[in-house]
Design an enzyme around this catalytic site. Structure first.
Site, PDB file in Angstrom:
ATOM      1  N   VAL A 189       1.793   1.807   0.721  1.00 59.98           N
ATOM      2  CA  VAL A 189       1.701   0.954   1.902  1.00 59.98           C
ATOM      3  C   VAL A 189       2.608  -0.264   1.762  1.00 59.98           C
ATOM      4  O   VAL A 189       3.347  -0.609   2.689  1.00 59.98           O
ATOM      5  CB  VAL A 189       0.244   0.532   2.152  1.00 59.98           C
ATOM      6  N   GLN A 240      -8.128   4.978  -1.090  1.00 62.27           N
ATOM      7  CA  GLN A 240      -9.261   5.695  -0.522  1.00 62.27           C
ATOM      8  C   GLN A 240      -9.135   7.169  -0.866  1.00 62.27           C
ATOM      9  O   GLN A 240      -8.106   7.795  -0.642  1.00 62.27           O
ATOM     10  CB  GLN A 240      -9.282   5.495   0.997  1.00 62.27           C
ATOM     11  N   ARG A 293     -14.040   3.831   4.151  1.00 56.62           N
ATOM     12  CA  ARG A 293     -13.376   2.563   3.835  1.00 56.62           C
ATOM     13  C   ARG A 293     -14.363   1.569   3.216  1.00 56.62           C
ATOM     14  O   ARG A 293     -13.999   0.770   2.358  1.00 56.62           O
ATOM     15  CB  ARG A 293     -12.758   1.984   5.099  1.00 56.62           C
ATOM     16  N   SER A 324      -9.943 -12.166  -8.105  1.00 54.77           N
ATOM     17  CA  SER A 324      -9.103 -12.489  -9.261  1.00 54.77           C
ATOM     18  C   SER A 324      -7.704 -12.941  -8.861  1.00 54.77           C
ATOM     19  O   SER A 324      -7.058 -13.691  -9.585  1.00 54.77           O
ATOM     20  CB  SER A 324      -9.009 -11.276 -10.194  1.00 54.77           C
ATOM     21  N   THR A 332      -5.346  -4.345   2.841  1.00 55.44           N
ATOM     22  CA  THR A 332      -6.179  -3.535   1.955  1.00 55.44           C
ATOM     23  C   THR A 332      -7.533  -3.241   2.601  1.00 55.44           C
ATOM     24  O   THR A 332      -8.142  -4.106   3.220  1.00 55.44           O
ATOM     25  CB  THR A 332      -6.407  -4.282   0.627  1.00 55.44           C
ATOM     26  N   PRO A 384     -11.656  -2.089   2.528  1.00 56.62           N
ATOM     27  CA  PRO A 384     -12.024  -2.180   3.949  1.00 56.62           C
ATOM     28  C   PRO A 384     -11.596  -3.527   4.515  1.00 56.62           C
ATOM     29  O   PRO A 384     -12.076  -4.573   4.079  1.00 56.62           O
ATOM     30  CB  PRO A 384     -13.537  -2.022   3.955  1.00 56.62           C
ATOM     31  N   SER A 408      -5.332  -6.771   9.298  1.00 57.42           N
ATOM     32  CA  SER A 408      -4.597  -5.875  10.198  1.00 57.42           C
ATOM     33  C   SER A 408      -5.507  -5.203  11.202  1.00 57.42           C
ATOM     34  O   SER A 408      -5.057  -4.732  12.253  1.00 57.42           O
ATOM     35  CB  SER A 408      -3.842  -4.822   9.394  1.00 57.42           C
ATOM     36  N   ASP A 459      -5.489   1.635  14.763  1.00 57.59           N
ATOM     37  CA  ASP A 459      -6.427   2.490  15.486  1.00 57.59           C
ATOM     38  C   ASP A 459      -6.104   2.498  16.992  1.00 57.59           C
ATOM     39  O   ASP A 459      -6.184   3.539  17.652  1.00 57.59           O
ATOM     40  CB  ASP A 459      -7.859   1.995  15.275  1.00 57.59           C
ATOM     41  N   ARG A 492      -3.220   4.710  17.584  1.00 57.90           N
ATOM     42  CA  ARG A 492      -3.634   6.121  17.566  1.00 57.90           C
ATOM     43  C   ARG A 492      -4.263   6.516  18.892  1.00 57.90           C
ATOM     44  O   ARG A 492      -3.982   7.587  19.440  1.00 57.90           O
ATOM     45  CB  ARG A 492      -4.642   6.339  16.437  1.00 57.90           C
ATOM     46  N   ARG A 539      -3.832   5.095  21.864  1.00 57.45           N
ATOM     47  CA  ARG A 539      -2.840   5.097  22.948  1.00 57.45           C
ATOM     48  C   ARG A 539      -1.957   6.328  22.888  1.00 57.45           C
ATOM     49  O   ARG A 539      -1.543   6.865  23.920  1.00 57.45           O
ATOM     50  CB  ARG A 539      -2.016   3.807  22.876  1.00 57.45           C
ATOM     51  N   HIS A 569     -12.601  -1.636  11.402  1.00 55.38           N
ATOM     52  CA  HIS A 569     -11.558  -0.634  11.175  1.00 55.38           C
ATOM     53  C   HIS A 569     -12.182   0.460  10.321  1.00 55.38           C
ATOM     54  O   HIS A 569     -12.132   0.431   9.100  1.00 55.38           O
ATOM     55  CB  HIS A 569     -10.366  -1.269  10.457  1.00 55.38           C
ATOM     56  N   THR A 617      -2.364   7.060   3.746  1.00 55.58           N
ATOM     57  CA  THR A 617      -1.610   6.679   4.940  1.00 55.58           C
ATOM     58  C   THR A 617      -0.574   5.631   4.547  1.00 55.58           C
ATOM     59  O   THR A 617      -0.800   4.846   3.629  1.00 55.58           O
ATOM     60  CB  THR A 617      -2.545   6.091   6.013  1.00 55.58           C
TER      61      THR A 617
END
Length: 312
Positions: free
Chosen positions: A12, A81, A87, A100, A118, A120, A142, A147, A150, A152, A174, A229
């Site tokens: 990612v 994941q 998530r 940390s 990142t 969840p 984010s 979602d 996806r 749309r 999310h 993803t």
């Protein structure tokens, strides 16, 4: 945006770096990862393509100082994941990583806007706000930007109309409890519930349930096929970064952040359509939703809160 730092040089993080370079989002890009060879390798690979993008400099390393004085820091580091894992199952491991990391990060980049990617993401956005004490929108997640994309896309396929003309938001967590603001969804101003004269509508209750199921489960199919993803979330993150680079106008995006107490929905981070600009996540737009949609949003709030209660 002068300096963009990305924490995590995995699938990612590097996809976001690649997309940001192609969009010319920042003049200086930093990659931080505890796996120094990986970070350096990705840096060198990206540097080899600098001829083909807008002028930029790239550095990388395994010391948090590589993020010093960043304008925006994107946090993608965390456990992956696994197939069959939700998530929210990731929460404990990745919350520990944030605890940390954030003290050192905020020392070297005290003014940076923090964009949590990142998972969840809603839980971790709330954890990051708790740790930093920032409630001014400069810590955001984010959220459901991906979602909503996806959703749309699926509606675009259903109606044969380009995605850019479809206005529909996935909101809430999310993840598995997210929902759709169907009552305000439209195509070029025409409600999705309208009966189109050419036979392409409306989307009935069964159709809406199918679409939501597809959106909720899209990531699981991708993870089963390729392990993680990366590309679409990178494009979604780049959309948010574009918004964070704007000082004269705001974008409307369903990013994750604190809920306005006046809405009476809860006190954790979830995604709702908000104004986003260089100041971070701003006000939530006036919420147009049915009682059923509000109940679903409260269900998302409860899911996120239950996880937070376990890891705090």
């Amino acid at each position: 945006m002068n300096h963009l730092a990305i924490i995590g040089a995995g699938n990612v993080g590097t996809a976001i770096a690649f997309t940001a370079l192609n969009r010319g989002i920042a003049r200086h890009l930093s990659l931080f990862d505890i796996n120094r060879p990986r970070a350096i390798g990705e840096m060198l690979d990206l540097r080899d393509g600098l001829q083909f993008v807008r002028p930029a400099t790239i550095e990388a390393g395994d010391q948090i100082s590589v993020c010093a004085d960043a304008d925006v820091v994107v946090i993608t580091a965390g456990a992956k994941q696994q197939p069959g894992e939700t998530r929210l199952d990731l929460a404990g491991r990745n919350a520990g990583l944030l605890r940390s990391m954030l003290p050192g990060l905020t020392r070297v980049a005290p003014k940076a806007v923090l964009l949590i990617v990142t998972n969840p993401v809603d839980v971790l956005t709330q954890v990051a706000i708790d740790l930093t004490g920032r409630v001014d929108g400069t810590v955001l997640g984010s959220g459901t930007v991906l979602d909503s994309s996806r959703l749309r896309h699926l509606i675009a396929l259903r109606f044969g109309i380009a995605e850019r003309h479809i206005h529909a938001h996935v909101v809430g967590e999310h993840g598995d409890s997210e929902t759709v603001l169907w009552s305000s969804a439209n195509i070029g101003g025409a409600p999705l519930t309208a009966d189109w004269t050419d036979g392409r509508g409306p989307i009935d209750e069964a159709g809406r349930a199918w679409l939501l199921h597809q959106v909720r489960n899209a990531a699981y199919e991708i993870i089963a096929g390729k392990g993680a993803t990366s590309w679409a979330i990178a494009l979604a993150a780049a959309q948010i970064l574009d918004a964070l680079d704007q000082t004269t106008q705001s974008s409307v995006l369903p990013v994750s952040g604190p809920i306005d107490p006046d809405l009476g929905l809860g006190d954790v981070c979830i995604s709702l359509p908000r104004l986003v600009d260089a100041n971070g996540a701003g006000p939530i737009l006036p919420l147009i939703a049915t009682d059923e949609e509000l109940a679903a949003i409260r269900g998302s709030v409860a899911a996120v809160k239950a996880t937070l209660d376990k890891i705090r």
